[in-house]
Design a protein around this motif. Sequence first.
Motif, PDB file in Angstrom:
ATOM      1  N   THR A   1       0.817  -1.212   0.000  1.00 13.81           N
ATOM      2  CA  THR A   1       0.000   0.000   0.000  1.00 13.81           C
ATOM      3  C   THR A   1       0.855   1.267   0.000  1.00 13.81           C
ATOM      4  O   THR A   1       0.481   2.265  -0.610  1.00 13.81           O
ATOM      5  CB  THR A   1      -0.911   0.007   1.239  1.00 13.81           C
ATOM      6  OG1 THR A   1      -1.376  -1.317   1.432  1.00 13.81           O
ATOM      7  CG2 THR A   1      -2.075   0.928   1.045  1.00 13.81           C
ATOM      8  N   GLY A   2       2.003   1.198   0.673  1.00 14.77           N
ATOM      9  CA  GLY A   2       2.880   2.368   0.713  1.00 14.77           C
ATOM     10  C   GLY A   2       3.325   2.789  -0.670  1.00 14.77           C
ATOM     11  O   GLY A   2       3.279   3.968  -1.026  1.00 14.77           O
ATOM     12  N   GLN A   3       3.725   1.803  -1.480  1.00 13.95           N
ATOM     13  CA  GLN A   3       4.140   2.123  -2.848  1.00 13.95           C
ATOM     14  C   GLN A   3       2.995   2.699  -3.658  1.00 13.95           C
ATOM     15  O   GLN A   3       3.185   3.609  -4.465  1.00 13.95           O
ATOM     16  CB  GLN A   3       4.659   0.867  -3.531  1.00 13.95           C
ATOM     17  CG  GLN A   3       6.024   0.479  -3.057  1.00 13.95           C
ATOM     18  CD  GLN A   3       6.613  -0.588  -3.915  1.00 13.95           C
ATOM     19  OE1 GLN A   3       6.179  -0.782  -5.038  1.00 13.95           O
ATOM     20  NE2 GLN A   3       7.575  -1.282  -3.374  1.00 13.95           N
ATOM     21  N   MET A   4       1.804   2.157  -3.414  1.00 12.26           N
ATOM     22  CA  MET A   4       0.636   2.671  -4.135  1.00 12.26           C
ATOM     23  C   MET A   4       0.422   4.140  -3.796  1.00 12.26           C
ATOM     24  O   MET A   4       0.149   4.965  -4.667  1.00 12.26           O
ATOM     25  CB  MET A   4      -0.585   1.852  -3.748  1.00 12.26           C
ATOM     26  CG  MET A   4      -1.744   2.049  -4.643  1.00 12.26           C
ATOM     27  SD  MET A   4      -3.246   1.590  -3.814  1.00 12.26           S
ATOM     28  CE  MET A   4      -3.473   2.959  -2.721  1.00 12.26           C
ATOM     29  N   ILE A   5       0.595   4.476  -2.498  1.00  9.34           N
ATOM     30  CA  ILE A   5       0.413   5.861  -2.082  1.00  9.34           C
ATOM     31  C   ILE A   5       1.441   6.754  -2.763  1.00  9.34           C
ATOM     32  O   ILE A   5       1.134   7.873  -3.198  1.00  9.34           O
ATOM     33  CB  ILE A   5       0.515   5.967  -0.546  1.00  9.34           C
ATOM     34  CG1 ILE A   5      -0.753   5.388   0.063  1.00  9.34           C
ATOM     35  CG2 ILE A   5       0.684   7.403  -0.106  1.00  9.34           C
ATOM     36  CD1 ILE A   5      -0.727   5.327   1.535  1.00  9.34           C
ATOM     37  N   VAL A   6       2.680   6.243  -2.905  1.00 10.69           N
ATOM     38  CA  VAL A   6       3.707   7.046  -3.586  1.00 10.69           C
ATOM     39  C   VAL A   6       3.286   7.332  -5.022  1.00 10.69           C
ATOM     40  O   VAL A   6       3.395   8.457  -5.509  1.00 10.69           O
ATOM     41  CB  VAL A   6       5.058   6.318  -3.543  1.00 10.69           C
ATOM     42  CG1 VAL A   6       6.078   7.065  -4.348  1.00 10.69           C
ATOM     43  CG2 VAL A   6       5.525   6.185  -2.127  1.00 10.69           C
ATOM     44  N   LEU A   7       2.780   6.281  -5.705  1.00 11.46           N
ATOM     45  CA  LEU A   7       2.332   6.470  -7.093  1.00 11.46           C
ATOM     46  C   LEU A   7       1.259   7.539  -7.168  1.00 11.46           C
ATOM     47  O   LEU A   7       1.339   8.475  -7.977  1.00 11.46           O
ATOM     48  CB  LEU A   7       1.755   5.162  -7.636  1.00 11.46           C
ATOM     49  CG  LEU A   7       2.711   4.209  -8.312  1.00 11.46           C
ATOM     50  CD1 LEU A   7       1.935   3.035  -8.865  1.00 11.46           C
ATOM     51  CD2 LEU A   7       3.430   4.913  -9.416  1.00 11.46           C
ATOM     52  N   LEU A   8       0.249   7.415  -6.290  1.00 14.56           N
ATOM     53  CA  LEU A   8      -0.858   8.375  -6.342  1.00 14.56           C
ATOM     54  C   LEU A   8      -0.373   9.774  -6.001  1.00 14.56           C
ATOM     55  O   LEU A   8      -0.739  10.744  -6.653  1.00 14.56           O
ATOM     56  CB  LEU A   8      -1.966   7.942  -5.369  1.00 14.56           C
ATOM     57  CG  LEU A   8      -2.608   6.597  -5.654  1.00 14.56           C
ATOM     58  CD1 LEU A   8      -3.777   6.366  -4.735  1.00 14.56           C
ATOM     59  CD2 LEU A   8      -3.065   6.505  -7.089  1.00 14.56           C
ATOM     60  N   SER A   9       0.508   9.867  -4.998  1.00 19.25           N
ATOM     61  CA  SER A   9       0.925  11.205  -4.574  1.00 19.25           C
ATOM     62  C   SER A   9       1.808  11.858  -5.626  1.00 19.25           C
ATOM     63  O   SER A   9       1.786  13.070  -5.794  1.00 19.25           O
ATOM     64  CB  SER A   9       1.649  11.142  -3.237  1.00 19.25           C
ATOM     65  OG  SER A   9       2.935  10.617  -3.423  1.00 19.25           O
ATOM     66  N   LEU A  10       2.586  11.038  -6.366  1.00 15.29           N
ATOM     67  CA  LEU A  10       3.388  11.612  -7.451  1.00 15.29           C
ATOM     68  C   LEU A  10       2.482  12.207  -8.521  1.00 15.29           C
ATOM     69  O   LEU A  10       2.738  13.291  -9.048  1.00 15.29           O
ATOM     70  CB  LEU A  10       4.284  10.550  -8.075  1.00 15.29           C
ATOM     71  CG  LEU A  10       5.690  10.415  -7.498  1.00 15.29           C
ATOM     72  CD1 LEU A  10       6.439   9.333  -8.222  1.00 15.29           C
ATOM     73  CD2 LEU A  10       6.432  11.718  -7.614  1.00 15.29           C
ATOM     74  N   SER A  11       1.380  11.483  -8.832  1.00 14.75           N
ATOM     75  CA  SER A  11       0.454  12.012  -9.842  1.00 14.75           C
ATOM     76  C   SER A  11      -0.177  13.312  -9.372  1.00 14.75           C
ATOM     77  O   SER A  11      -0.274  14.289 -10.122  1.00 14.75           O
ATOM     78  CB  SER A  11      -0.637  10.996 -10.144  1.00 14.75           C
ATOM     79  OG  SER A  11      -0.074   9.732 -10.241  1.00 14.75           O
TER      80      SER A  11
END
Lengths: 189, 337, 166, 117
Positions: free
Chosen positions: D63-73
């Motif tokens: 989930t942490g990596q997913m949050i990074v992806l979303l926050s980068l967008s």
Amino acid sequence: MRLSPTYLLFKDLVTGLLITLRTFFRKPVTVRYPHEKVQVFPSFRGRHAMVVDPETGKPRCVACLKCSVVCPSRCIKIEYEVDEKTGERRLREYILEALRCVYCGYCEEVCPVGAIVLTEWFEYSGRCREDLIFNLEKLVQNWKEHVAKWDKEFYENKYWVLKGVPLKLKPAPRRMGLVVKIKGVKVDG
Amino acid sequence: MVSNNLFLEILLILIKIAVVLGIVLLHAAYTVYAERKIIGRMQARLGPTEVGPYGLLQPIADLLKLLTKEDIIPLEAERLIFLVAPLIVLTFAIVNLSVIPFHPSFIIADVNIGILLILAGASLAVYGIILGGWSSGSKYSLLGGLRSAAQVLSYEIPLGMSLAGVILAAESFKLSDIVNHQAQSFFGMNAIPQILGFIVFLICAFAETNRAPFDLPEAESELVAGYVTEYSGFRMGMFFLAEYISIYVMSLLIVHCYFGGWTLPGWLLTIFPPLKFVPAPLILLIKVYFFVFLFIWVRATYPRYRFDQLMSMCWKILIPVSLLNFLIVAFLKRGGF
Amino acid sequence: MARPLFMSIFLLLFLALFLLLFRQKKVVYQFLVYLVMMVLLGIVYLFLGSEFLMAFQIIVYAGAILVMFLFFLYLYPEEEFKIQDMRNSTLIKTLIPSLLFVITLILILFTFDVREYEASASVYSVKELAKLIYNQYPLAIFLLAFILTYPMIAIYLLMKGSESDD
Amino acid sequence: MINYSFFAGEKVFYLIASIIILSGFYLLFTKKNLLLAILALEIVFNGINLMFATVSFYYGDLTGQMIVLLSLSVAAASFAIGLILVLNYYRLKRSLNIEGMTELRERIEDGDRDGND
């Protein structure tokens, strides 16, 4: 137009590509100049020359100054002296700046004795400005070089024929002597 | 034992790098010659003819001339950035070669995210252009750099979007997996079901490599030479080398992603069986040469776009079309093709 | 074997870049330091088993956002970026959060015992990530898509407004 | 204290993240410039992203990596909007100085403001 099938199928773009592809297989029109030479057209106006009278070996110019007056780029400068007794003009120096010349051919056209000509010789150049400012000596030299290469009888321009000028008054033939006598002007013996 | 194996592996990788670099640099040098010759013939004139037979030694002469020229640094320039900028462009152009397979068994680094690495390299190479343009201290260079940045930024979006269709079809980021998937698929190559994506990718490839008709960053008639105006000698040569290498990278990418790489489609082999005996590198080579020829052909044909036309084409046409292509691939995938 | 070596190298690189940041006076050079940091950060993501995040960081962050920033940096006159002196009172006020941050960090790193976890055995592939996003967090991706439409509309409207002003 | 296990573990990632965050703070606090403030906040954002990814890796949760992806967008979107707002602010004020942004402050007669109306 934007939604027509020819636009959507890039018809114009493909047509352009095909045109260049067709040209790709055609023979190039380039002439590789130093290796092969082009035929110069008869009316070509090239290096200047002063016609020499073959009998006397002197330049044919009578210093009438017509060429100097008619020249649009003012590149002809003539020095002459007047004989006080006879009123006869004698040419001392004839300077033609080929760098300023526009090769219009008016001087050739206006000359009553056919003395100054633009030959068909185009391969000439110089290393400094002085090489291309022709004085009388150089102009005569140019004529001799041209005559050595010319194989026809008369040097004439086909595309403008002077009215009332006899064949004799055209610039001289190759090696034959041709005496030109003009009324009122005495040629030096 | 372990250290010995490691040493051998490193040696093998170095040999591979040397082979790839040698082949590609030779190709890049002779693409310059081919470009001059082909564009010459397409404009009904001869190309270079004087140096060597048929002018074949012309690239070597050009190279010698570039190497011996003086390396001029303008007084207004930001010295450090000015010196480093061409290196950045060249480095990222060459790095892209490392993930591209040239043969089923010949690839320098078979990483999982090959396509994404190529996109990353292309997007980092812009820094070389924009920094070189800015650090020259000249108006023309700055304008060329800014144009290039805007152009590459915009065109990377449809480029990635059209590649997304290919990735979805193959379910992998590896280029070798993509090629193998095409060989087993129904159509034999991605270009047939994804014709829209292919056209978008082709247009974006022209824009990404700053080639005609999108060569606005170095438009000779408006900006003197764009971002290369102040560069001279081998630094200018680096910019040109990077451009030609990126042409090869883009051609290889097109061939691998849309034309099945070193494989031929199955239906072609059933129609004409003798094609089975054509060696794989030859197929790849012919396809790549065709696309390099296309790059040159297009440069000889089309006039340059205006900048607002370029931008509106990207945002209004190419991005929607690439999204449509993605949807089509998704439906085909669900249908079982 | 290789991991501690590479991580120490990366730590040193980041420290060197951090010190380099203080030495640079020109804004463009400071920006370049940040750029190098961001690209290195992408490589650090590789050590966290996330190749896709690395590509995303380099393509989207270093390749698009920072290029856009550089673009804007060149648009403004250089004098705008030369104002550097803060008033002393403001400086002290602004330094408080960073000092707090540093103190907390030191406390966490060197006094509290952070439990050492071994990396879990699950494979960090893009497919796993996609499955997680699309099956368990569909609302997040929907919100993201909704947010991403904003800059397009905002840029269009703001550019339109500023064009009509001139 | 710094030994082999330090570099093998997760602490080194936290150190790198904090270096990134501090370098963002440095730019934010030293330059009185609107454009650079936006850049500084984005840098801080990246440091926090790295912390997320580290936690995600060491605690075995994607989930942490997913949050990074979303926050980068989201960062990309917010950055674009921020830049365009700065552009418009500059067109109105002809200045990027943060200390000149006193529009919402209560009006003081003595001329403490920076002369922008």
